[in-house]
Design an enzyme around this catalytic site. Structure first.
Site, PDB file in Angstrom:
ATOM      1  N   SER A  65       0.796  -1.218   0.000  1.00 41.43           N
ATOM      2  CA  SER A  65       0.000   0.000   0.000  1.00 41.43           C
ATOM      3  C   SER A  65       0.841   1.286   0.000  1.00 41.43           C
ATOM      4  O   SER A  65       1.664   1.482  -0.882  1.00 41.43           O
ATOM      5  CB  SER A  65      -0.943  -0.057   1.204  1.00 41.43           C
ATOM      6  OG  SER A  65      -1.801   1.026   1.222  1.00 41.43           O
ATOM      7  N   ASP A 277      -3.399   6.346  -3.060  1.00 44.42           N
ATOM      8  CA  ASP A 277      -2.223   5.784  -2.387  1.00 44.42           C
ATOM      9  C   ASP A 277      -1.595   4.718  -3.309  1.00 44.42           C
ATOM     10  O   ASP A 277      -2.039   4.502  -4.436  1.00 44.42           O
ATOM     11  CB  ASP A 277      -2.569   5.244  -0.990  1.00 44.42           C
ATOM     12  CG  ASP A 277      -3.323   3.936  -1.034  1.00 44.42           C
ATOM     13  OD1 ASP A 277      -3.970   3.659  -2.062  1.00 44.42           O
ATOM     14  OD2 ASP A 277      -3.269   3.167  -0.054  1.00 44.42           O
ATOM     15  N   ASP A 279      -1.525   1.532  -3.665  1.00 42.03           N
ATOM     16  CA  ASP A 279      -2.262   0.416  -4.270  1.00 42.03           C
ATOM     17  C   ASP A 279      -3.688   0.835  -4.636  1.00 42.03           C
ATOM     18  O   ASP A 279      -4.541  -0.008  -4.927  1.00 42.03           O
ATOM     19  CB  ASP A 279      -2.254  -0.828  -3.368  1.00 42.03           C
ATOM     20  CG  ASP A 279      -2.967  -0.605  -2.042  1.00 42.03           C
ATOM     21  OD1 ASP A 279      -3.101   0.569  -1.623  1.00 42.03           O
ATOM     22  OD2 ASP A 279      -3.380  -1.593  -1.416  1.00 42.03           O
ATOM     23  N   ASP A 281      -6.310   2.113  -3.016  1.00 42.93           N
ATOM     24  CA  ASP A 281      -7.544   1.875  -2.265  1.00 42.93           C
ATOM     25  C   ASP A 281      -7.892   3.045  -1.340  1.00 42.93           C
ATOM     26  O   ASP A 281      -8.794   2.942  -0.517  1.00 42.93           O
ATOM     27  CB  ASP A 281      -7.519   0.532  -1.510  1.00 42.93           C
ATOM     28  CG  ASP A 281      -6.482   0.474  -0.426  1.00 42.93           C
ATOM     29  OD1 ASP A 281      -5.664   1.415  -0.309  1.00 42.93           O
ATOM     30  OD2 ASP A 281      -6.463  -0.533   0.315  1.00 42.93           O
ATOM     31  N   PRO A 500      -2.707   1.832  20.462  1.00 38.58           N
ATOM     32  CA  PRO A 500      -1.531   1.212  19.843  1.00 38.58           C
ATOM     33  C   PRO A 500      -1.770   1.039  18.341  1.00 38.58           C
ATOM     34  O   PRO A 500      -2.867   0.661  17.937  1.00 38.58           O
ATOM     35  CB  PRO A 500      -1.437  -0.151  20.542  1.00 38.58           C
ATOM     36  CG  PRO A 500      -2.789  -0.421  21.100  1.00 38.58           C
ATOM     37  CD  PRO A 500      -3.490   0.887  21.282  1.00 38.58           C
ATOM     38  N   SER A 501      -0.766   1.344  17.535  1.00 44.45           N
ATOM     39  CA  SER A 501      -0.898   1.174  16.089  1.00 44.45           C
ATOM     40  C   SER A 501      -1.008  -0.313  15.755  1.00 44.45           C
ATOM     41  O   SER A 501      -0.401  -1.154  16.402  1.00 44.45           O
ATOM     42  CB  SER A 501       0.332   1.758  15.398  1.00 44.45           C
ATOM     43  OG  SER A 501       0.482   1.180  14.123  1.00 44.45           O
ATOM     44  N   THR A 503      -0.173  -1.303  12.680  1.00 45.11           N
ATOM     45  CA  THR A 503       0.758  -1.546  11.572  1.00 45.11           C
ATOM     46  C   THR A 503       2.203  -1.167  11.903  1.00 45.11           C
ATOM     47  O   THR A 503       3.108  -1.481  11.155  1.00 45.11           O
ATOM     48  CB  THR A 503       0.344  -0.720  10.323  1.00 45.11           C
ATOM     49  OG1 THR A 503       0.402   0.659  10.675  1.00 45.11           O
ATOM     50  CG2 THR A 503      -1.048  -1.064   9.845  1.00 45.11           C
ATOM     51  N   ARG A 508      -0.178   5.698  18.855  1.00 43.32           N
ATOM     52  CA  ARG A 508      -0.662   6.870  18.122  1.00 43.32           C
ATOM     53  C   ARG A 508      -1.471   7.768  19.054  1.00 43.32           C
ATOM     54  O   ARG A 508      -2.244   7.282  19.888  1.00 43.32           O
ATOM     55  CB  ARG A 508      -1.535   6.450  16.949  1.00 43.32           C
ATOM     56  CG  ARG A 508      -0.798   5.660  15.918  1.00 43.32           C
ATOM     57  CD  ARG A 508      -1.418   5.793  14.542  1.00 43.32           C
ATOM     58  NE  ARG A 508      -0.865   4.800  13.631  1.00 43.32           N
ATOM     59  CZ  ARG A 508       0.295   4.929  13.000  1.00 43.32           C
ATOM     60  NH1 ARG A 508       1.034   6.009  13.171  1.00 43.32           N
ATOM     61  NH2 ARG A 508       0.734   3.976  12.191  1.00 43.32           N
TER      62      ARG A 508
HETATM   63  C1  16G Z   1      -4.300  -0.252   7.651  1.00 40.47           C
HETATM   64  C2  16G Z   1      -5.776  -0.313   7.402  1.00 40.47           C
HETATM   65  C3  16G Z   1      -6.370   1.064   7.479  1.00 40.47           C
HETATM   66  C4  16G Z   1      -6.055   1.694   8.810  1.00 40.47           C
HETATM   67  C5  16G Z   1      -4.576   1.664   9.078  1.00 40.47           C
HETATM   68  C6  16G Z   1      -4.328   2.058  10.515  1.00 40.47           C
HETATM   69  C7  16G Z   1      -6.959  -1.818   5.905  1.00 40.47           C
HETATM   70  C8  16G Z   1      -7.109  -2.300   4.497  1.00 40.47           C
HETATM   71  N1  16G Z   1      -6.057  -0.858   6.084  1.00 40.47           N
HETATM   72  O1  16G Z   1      -3.636   0.463   6.658  1.00 40.47           O
HETATM   73  O2  16G Z   1      -7.749   0.917   7.331  1.00 40.47           O
HETATM   74  O3  16G Z   1      -6.481   3.016   8.843  1.00 40.47           O
HETATM   75  O4  16G Z   1      -4.097   0.336   8.919  1.00 40.47           O
HETATM   76  O5  16G Z   1      -3.005   1.917  10.833  1.00 40.47           O
HETATM   77  O6  16G Z   1      -7.607  -2.293   6.823  1.00 40.47           O
HETATM   78  P1  16G Z   1      -2.505   2.008  12.324  1.00 40.47           P
HETATM   79  O7  16G Z   1      -3.176   0.915  13.104  1.00 40.47           O
HETATM   80  O8  16G Z   1      -1.027   1.864  12.226  1.00 40.47           O
HETATM   81  O9  16G Z   1      -2.907   3.366  12.816  1.00 40.47           O
HETATM   82 MG    MG Z   2      -3.735   1.210   0.319  1.00 38.30          MG
END
Ligand code: 16G
Ligand code: MG
Length: 545
Positions: A65, A277, A279, A281, A500-501, A503, A508
């Site tokens: 992404s 972005d 990809d 979406d 907590p993030s 990803t 955050r």
């Molecule tokens: C991912 C999620 C997005 C969300 C982001 C939050 C999908 C397809 N994508 O990119 O929706 O806003 O994570 O990230 O679900 P964070 O948890 O690091 O804040």
């Molecule tokens: Mg994306």
């Protein structure tokens, strides 16, 4: 079992680095590309099992992404084009993290638990983004699928939402559309062209849109789609991927976080611009006014525009359909107030992540969901679509009702209901503006965003923070929520939360208040509270100057 011998032989060619553990995060596995070969192979295997279990075609998308070009990732797509269910996310982690010698046992356990018939056929669709690493990684997915004797269709380079679309078309026996890129372009553009017929006097200026393709797959696919749009949309495409680096100082995430224009887009005062972005979406819109001020129209503004339009049409058509808008805690407080108080639509707040929004939106006849970051779509229930179609064909109804129903019908068709889709959302926004004769500035003026700030705090263990109430309140560690509450009370129109993030390895922080200065000061104080009460590491958070 002969099948497993093949898996065992092939998996030796995709060895897992011992000890490496990865997490199936908010949207699949995501990390530096070098660490992902074994994960790809294994997700090919798991997709075959999921296909056998559901007796349907499953999707696999290779993308990271909006992450930097060096990263990559993978996610699985369920039969109706939605994200894979949580139980299978758990399986995905078990399979990806099994040490080499344990892999067959883990696969065998899943088959037993899910009562999977090994003789059931399996089919998997594969798509990938334009990252340099994506081609060889998708080959590893293919290897996994073939070694479990699954049938694979490799589409090559696709946007993430296109892959979701293909899967949904295939599993609805093409009722949703044809599972080809041409089928996708045709379905969406036909609906768009029909919609803008309701705005016959558009000038070339009104048809003109600047698009930042984030140097990714969205740019490529938009170019392919252009001839289908019959000049009803005149696109100036920037960051096409021919020179610049993917997502580097461009794209929807960059624009949203920086609250400023991307590199490489030559925008004139008042011109309508949008960014995809990496990809495709997510999408955000923006423009710059005559004083050079940058205006962002993010996912909240898009949701407001679309739901207002839908509400008007549903009323005009005399249909009894409940419209709901689903947001996350990141939605600007002004948007929520506007939707509830002015538009009188039901608003629900859910946890971050598309699957949560998608799920909640399914509970309405028409569910509009958007994250502030620009990911979102509209879901129409089957019975809503039926009612709309019947009315659009009803010769005994009034012209006004019929016209509203026809616009609604084309709105259904221009929308990618499988998942948020930058191209589909762009066409939808363009059509809504055209049909209502609204300028970008009028859209922007529907409500004024409260100043807001997002920050990150590094802590030793992000799992010490747990949340409730759709992530708006912290349950632990003790005292943190009380501290946040006390800080919020010191400002006007204020709100703040910490989570907590999903990803990244970070906490955050979000804050909003009456002025940017107050917002920044509140955000800083909340960062300090997190740092002190949740085990901050490294340098103390610094105020923004
Ligand atoms: C991912 C999620 C997005 C969300 C982001 C939050 C999908 C397809 N994508 O990119 O929706 O806003 O994570 O990230 O679900 P964070 O948890 O690091 O804040
Ligand atoms: Mg994306």
């Amino acid at each position: 079992m002969a099948l497993f011998e093949e898996v065992s032989k092939k998996s030796a060619l995709h060895p897992k680095p011992a000890g490496l553990l990865l997490n199936y995060g908010t949207s699949g596995f995501r990390t530096v590309a070098e660490q992902l070969d074994h994960v790809m192979f294994r997700m090919g295997l798991l997709a075959v099992l999921r296909s056998k279990k559901t007796k349907a075609t499953i999707g696999v998308m290779v993308t990271a992404s909006h992450n930097p070009e060096e990263d990559n990732g993978i996610k699985l797509v369920d039969p109706m084009g939605e994200m894979v269910t949580p139980t299978w996310e758990e399986y995905a982690m078990q399979v990806a993290n099994a040490e080499q010698e344990a892999l067959l046992t883990v696969l065998g356990d899943i088959m037993k638990r899910e009562a999977i018939d090994i003789n059931q056929g399996a089919a998997v669709f594969i798509g990938r983004d334009t990252r340099p690493s994506s081609e060889s990684l998708s080959q590893a997915v293919l290897d996994g699928i073939l070694s479990l004797a699954g049938h694979a269709h490799d589409y090559g380079v696709l946007t993430t939402p296109q892959l979701h679309f293909m899967v949904r078309c295939e599993n609805t026996q093409s009722r949703y559309g044809n599972p080809t890129t041409e089928g996708y372009y045709q379905k969406l553009s036909q609906a768009f062209v029909q919609l803008v017929k309701h705005a016959p006097n558009r000038t070339d200026d009104q048809k003109h849109l600047l698009v930042d393709g984030a140097n990714g797959v969205g740019a490529l696919k938009l170019r392919e789609m252009e001839p289908f749009l019959q000049k009803e949309l005149q696109i100036s495409l920037f960051n096409k991927g021919t020179g610049g680096k993917l997502n580097f100082q461009c794209g929807a995430d960059y624009v949203k976080v920086q609250q400023g224009p991307p590199l490489g887009v030559e925008m004139l005062v008042g011109q309508r611009c949008c960014s995809f972005d990496g990809d495709a979406d997510r999408i955000v819109y923006y423009y710059s006014d005559s004083e050079g001020r940058f205006h962002l129209l993010d996912g909240d503004k898009i949701a407001t525009l679309i739901s207002t339009f839908l509400k008007k049409l549903v009323t005009q058509a005399g249909l009894d359909l409940q419209i709901g808008v689903v947001q996350t805690a990141y939605a600007n407080g002004s948007s929520t107030r506007y939707l509830e108080n002015n538009m009188k639509v039901t608003v629900r707040c859910v946890e971050t992540g598309v699957k949560h929004l998608h799920h909640a939106a399914q509970e309405f006849d028409i569910g509009v969901y958007f994250e502030a970051n620009g990911h979102g779509t509209v879901l129409f229930s089957e019975s809503a679509v039926e009612k709309i179609q019947q009315l659009a064909m009803d010769s005994s109804t009034s012209d006004e009702k019929k016209s509203a129903a026809q616009i609604l019908e084309n709105t259904v068709n221009v929308t990618n209901q499988a998942v948020g889709d930058a191209i589909s959302d762009m066409l939808l926004v363009e059509a809504v503006l055209a049909v209502q004769g609204l300028s970008l500035q009028q859209w922007d003026a529907m409500y004024t965003d409260l100043p807001n700030r997002q920050r990150k705090v590094k802590v030793a263990d992000k799992s010490v923070i747990t949340t409730t109430d759709a992530e708006r309140r912290a349950l632990s560690p003790a005292g943190l929520q009380d501290a946040v509450d006390a800080l919020v009370k010191q400002y006007r129109l204020s709100r703040a939360f910490v989570r907590p993030s999903g990803t990244e390895d970070t906490i955050r922080v979000y804050a909003e208040a009456d002025t940017q200065e107050n917002t920044d000061s509140l955000a800083h104080e909340v960062c300090m509270a997190v740092y002190r009460l949740a085990g901050g590491v490294g340098e103390e958070p610094q105020p923004l100057c």
